[in-house]
Design a protein around this motif. Sequence first.
Motif, PDB file in Angstrom:
ATOM      1  N   GLU A  80       0.678  -1.131  -0.417  1.00  0.00           N
ATOM      2  CA  GLU A  80       0.089   0.217  -0.155  1.00  0.00           C
ATOM      3  C   GLU A  80       1.051   1.342  -0.211  1.00  0.00           C
ATOM      4  OE1 GLU A  80      -3.407  -0.049   2.865  1.00  0.00           O
ATOM      5  OE2 GLU A  80      -3.094  -1.996   3.490  1.00  0.00           O
ATOM      6  N   VAL A  81       2.087   0.918   0.834  1.00  0.00           N
ATOM      7  CA  VAL A  81       3.144   2.569   1.025  1.00  0.00           C
ATOM      8  C   VAL A  81       3.747   2.143  -0.933  1.00  0.00           C
ATOM      9  CG1 VAL A  81       5.114   3.216   1.569  1.00  0.00           C
ATOM     10  CG2 VAL A  81       3.183   2.161   3.380  1.00  0.00           C
ATOM     11  N   ILE A  82       3.633   1.395  -1.169  1.00  0.00           N
ATOM     12  CA  ILE A  82       4.280   1.616  -2.679  1.00  0.00           C
ATOM     13  C   ILE A  82       3.685   1.575  -3.333  1.00  0.00           C
ATOM     14  CG2 ILE A  82       5.461   0.166  -4.135  1.00  0.00           C
ATOM     15  CD1 ILE A  82       6.718  -1.694  -1.512  1.00  0.00           C
ATOM     16  N   GLY A  83       2.175   1.290  -3.322  1.00  0.00           N
ATOM     17  CA  GLY A  83       1.512   2.161  -4.459  1.00  0.00           C
ATOM     18  C   GLY A  83       1.615   3.853  -4.473  1.00  0.00           C
ATOM     19  N   ARG A  84       1.306   4.156  -3.071  1.00  0.00           N
ATOM     20  CA  ARG A  84       0.822   5.298  -2.476  1.00  0.00           C
ATOM     21  C   ARG A  84       1.777   6.170  -3.203  1.00  0.00           C
ATOM     22  NH1 ARG A  84      -4.095   6.822  -1.332  1.00  0.00           N
ATOM     23  NH2 ARG A  84      -5.095   5.830  -0.361  1.00  0.00           N
ATOM     24  N   LEU A  85       3.517   5.516  -3.290  1.00  0.00           N
ATOM     25  CA  LEU A  85       4.554   6.542  -3.809  1.00  0.00           C
ATOM     26  C   LEU A  85       4.740   6.092  -5.622  1.00  0.00           C
ATOM     27  CD1 LEU A  85       6.900   4.499  -0.920  1.00  0.00           C
ATOM     28  CD2 LEU A  85       6.271   7.082  -0.894  1.00  0.00           C
ATOM     29  N   ARG A  86       4.151   5.350  -5.460  1.00  0.00           N
ATOM     30  CA  ARG A  86       4.375   5.408  -6.857  1.00  0.00           C
ATOM     31  C   ARG A  86       3.877   6.542  -7.748  1.00  0.00           C
ATOM     32  NH1 ARG A  86       4.777  -0.593  -7.746  1.00  0.00           N
ATOM     33  NH2 ARG A  86       6.531  -1.383  -7.717  1.00  0.00           N
ATOM     34  N   THR A  87       1.819   6.896  -7.241  1.00  0.00           N
ATOM     35  CA  THR A  87       1.099   8.072  -7.347  1.00  0.00           C
ATOM     36  C   THR A  87       2.051   9.286  -7.695  1.00  0.00           C
ATOM     37  OG1 THR A  87       0.825   8.324  -5.837  1.00  0.00           O
ATOM     38  CG2 THR A  87      -0.551   6.416  -6.885  1.00  0.00           C
ATOM     39  N   GLY A  88       2.679   8.909  -7.023  1.00  0.00           N
ATOM     40  CA  GLY A  88       3.944  10.669  -6.436  1.00  0.00           C
ATOM     41  C   GLY A  88       5.450  10.680  -7.613  1.00  0.00           C
ATOM     42  N   SER A  89       5.779   9.512  -7.615  1.00  0.00           N
ATOM     43  CA  SER A  89       6.710   9.493  -9.333  1.00  0.00           C
ATOM     44  C   SER A  89       7.405   8.103  -8.703  1.00  0.00           C
ATOM     45  CB  SER A  89       7.429  10.462  -8.478  1.00  0.00           C
ATOM     46  OG  SER A  89       8.849   9.342  -9.401  1.00  0.00           O
ATOM     47  N   ALA A  90       7.884   7.507 -10.250  1.00  0.00           N
ATOM     48  CA  ALA A  90       7.876   6.181 -10.499  1.00  0.00           C
ATOM     49  C   ALA A  90       9.104   5.981 -10.159  1.00  0.00           C
ATOM     50  CB  ALA A  90       8.274   6.007 -11.848  1.00  0.00           C
ATOM     51  N   THR A  91      10.282   7.684 -10.159  1.00  0.00           N
ATOM     52  CA  THR A  91      11.300   6.984  -9.518  1.00  0.00           C
ATOM     53  C   THR A  91      11.906   8.497  -8.383  1.00  0.00           C
ATOM     54  OG1 THR A  91      12.078   8.906 -10.960  1.00  0.00           O
ATOM     55  CG2 THR A  91      12.322   6.820 -12.105  1.00  0.00           C
ATOM     56  N   GLY A  92      12.725   7.709  -7.513  1.00  0.00           N
ATOM     57  CA  GLY A  92      13.545   9.137  -6.447  1.00  0.00           C
ATOM     58  C   GLY A  92      12.612   8.360  -5.364  1.00  0.00           C
ATOM     59  N   TRP A  93      12.896   6.987  -5.162  1.00  0.00           N
ATOM     60  CA  TRP A  93      12.296   6.844  -3.700  1.00  0.00           C
ATOM     61  C   TRP A  93      12.569   4.679  -3.978  1.00  0.00           C
ATOM     62  CZ3 TRP A  93       9.143   2.566  -4.034  1.00  0.00           C
ATOM     63  CH2 TRP A  93       7.954   2.475  -4.578  1.00  0.00           C
ATOM     64  N   CYS A  94      12.892   4.664  -2.305  1.00  0.00           N
ATOM     65  CA  CYS A  94      12.792   3.279  -2.564  1.00  0.00           C
ATOM     66  C   CYS A  94      11.840   2.876  -1.275  1.00  0.00           C
ATOM     67  CB  CYS A  94      14.558   2.676  -2.691  1.00  0.00           C
ATOM     68  SG  CYS A  94      15.599   3.444  -0.579  1.00  0.00           S
ATOM     69  N   CYS A  95      12.319   2.275  -1.724  1.00  0.00           N
ATOM     70  CA  CYS A  95      11.260   1.514   0.132  1.00  0.00           C
ATOM     71  C   CYS A  95      11.601   0.224   0.595  1.00  0.00           C
ATOM     72  CB  CYS A  95       9.632   1.817  -0.300  1.00  0.00           C
ATOM     73  SG  CYS A  95       8.176   1.083   1.450  1.00  0.00           S
ATOM     74  N   ARG A  96      11.324  -0.163   1.568  1.00  0.00           N
ATOM     75  CA  ARG A  96      11.605  -1.729   2.301  1.00  0.00           C
ATOM     76  C   ARG A  96      11.376  -2.053   3.965  1.00  0.00           C
ATOM     77  NH1 ARG A  96      17.864  -2.183   3.835  1.00  0.00           N
ATOM     78  NH2 ARG A  96      18.044  -0.296   5.104  1.00  0.00           N
ATOM     79  N   THR A  97      10.404  -3.171   3.817  1.00  0.00           N
ATOM     80  CA  THR A  97      10.023  -3.557   5.140  1.00  0.00           C
ATOM     81  C   THR A  97      11.068  -3.929   6.411  1.00  0.00           C
ATOM     82  OG1 THR A  97       7.895  -4.934   3.883  1.00  0.00           O
ATOM     83  CG2 THR A  97       8.050  -5.566   6.011  1.00  0.00           C
ATOM     84  N   SER A  98      10.296  -3.211   7.156  1.00  0.00           N
ATOM     85  CA  SER A  98      11.467  -3.644   8.548  1.00  0.00           C
ATOM     86  C   SER A  98      10.018  -3.465   9.872  1.00  0.00           C
ATOM     87  CB  SER A  98      12.962  -2.348   8.750  1.00  0.00           C
ATOM     88  OG  SER A  98      12.056  -1.181   9.149  1.00  0.00           O
ATOM     89  N   ARG A  99      11.131  -3.797  11.096  1.00  0.00           N
ATOM     90  CA  ARG A  99      10.404  -3.422  12.568  1.00  0.00           C
ATOM     91  C   ARG A  99      11.052  -2.113  12.950  1.00  0.00           C
ATOM     92  NH1 ARG A  99      13.018  -8.857  13.218  1.00  0.00           N
ATOM     93  NH2 ARG A  99      14.772  -8.360  11.875  1.00  0.00           N
ATOM     94  N   LEU A 100       9.854  -1.235  13.217  1.00  0.00           N
ATOM     95  CA  LEU A 100      10.991  -0.175  14.070  1.00  0.00           C
ATOM     96  C   LEU A 100      10.805  -0.906  15.445  1.00  0.00           C
ATOM     97  CD1 LEU A 100       8.296   3.282  13.038  1.00  0.00           C
ATOM     98  CD2 LEU A 100       8.645   1.717  15.663  1.00  0.00           C
ATOM     99  N   VAL A 101      12.017  -0.108  15.890  1.00  0.00           N
ATOM    100  CA  VAL A 101      11.546  -0.442  17.696  1.00  0.00           C
ATOM    101  C   VAL A 101      12.168   0.819  18.451  1.00  0.00           C
ATOM    102  CG1 VAL A 101      13.066  -2.307  18.851  1.00  0.00           C
ATOM    103  CG2 VAL A 101      12.345  -2.851  16.822  1.00  0.00           C
ATOM    104  N   SER A 102      11.349   0.946  19.018  1.00  0.00           N
ATOM    105  CA  SER A 102      11.999   2.009  19.908  1.00  0.00           C
ATOM    106  C   SER A 102      12.003   1.750  21.756  1.00  0.00           C
ATOM    107  CB  SER A 102      10.807   3.736  19.420  1.00  0.00           C
ATOM    108  OG  SER A 102      10.147   3.165  20.195  1.00  0.00           O
ATOM    109  N   ALA A 103      12.974   2.628  22.474  1.00  0.00           N
ATOM    110  CA  ALA A 103      12.927   2.141  23.832  1.00  0.00           C
ATOM    111  C   ALA A 103      13.040   3.979  24.745  1.00  0.00           C
ATOM    112  CB  ALA A 103      13.765   1.266  24.496  1.00  0.00           C
ATOM    113  N   ARG A 104      11.534   4.082  25.623  1.00  0.00           N
ATOM    114  CA  ARG A 104      11.564   4.958  26.328  1.00  0.00           C
ATOM    115  C   ARG A 104      11.794   5.060  27.668  1.00  0.00           C
ATOM    116  NH1 ARG A 104      11.594   8.760  22.362  1.00  0.00           N
ATOM    117  NH2 ARG A 104       9.815   9.065  20.848  1.00  0.00           N
TER     118      ARG A 104
END
Length: 165
Positions: A80-104
Amino acid sequence: MAAFLPGEADDDPVDEVVLYRDPSRTHGTPDTSACDAAVRQLVTATGWTPAAGQANGGVLVGPGLREGDAVGAPEHSPLEVIGRLRTGSATGWCCRTSRLVSARLVDGAVRWYAEVSAVVHAEVRLLPAVETAALSCAQHRYVVTHLTHQPTYVFQQCVSGGLPY
């Protein structure tokens, strides 16, 4: 600081950690010298090697894929994120899946937070498409880091009544 760990499952092997400054409502944004010191401590403790300078220019954004912050809330797909980015531009970005981790540190105890996210490295001109992608995943808050000059800031939705989420 917080981190992105490429992959999406907790048991995915970790061979890279992308650290970023995550502003706090209470303490603000950590300065870069404090973050550099934390990185040096991690390197000493783990033996990992910093790979600075790999992502030059543009913005780094890691919108989560879970709606809001609630565990068990609906989750979106990185596609879904990739699809939204493609509507903005076919180039100029890269996207990959990750785990967001934080500690407070909260009331003397460490509070951990983790969720699957889509890490986007994009040209600054594509920030509106990144914002659209984050909003389409019902993100209440996400962090943007400008990689050239290092400013870091938070985009945050407001709930009814105008109070921050």
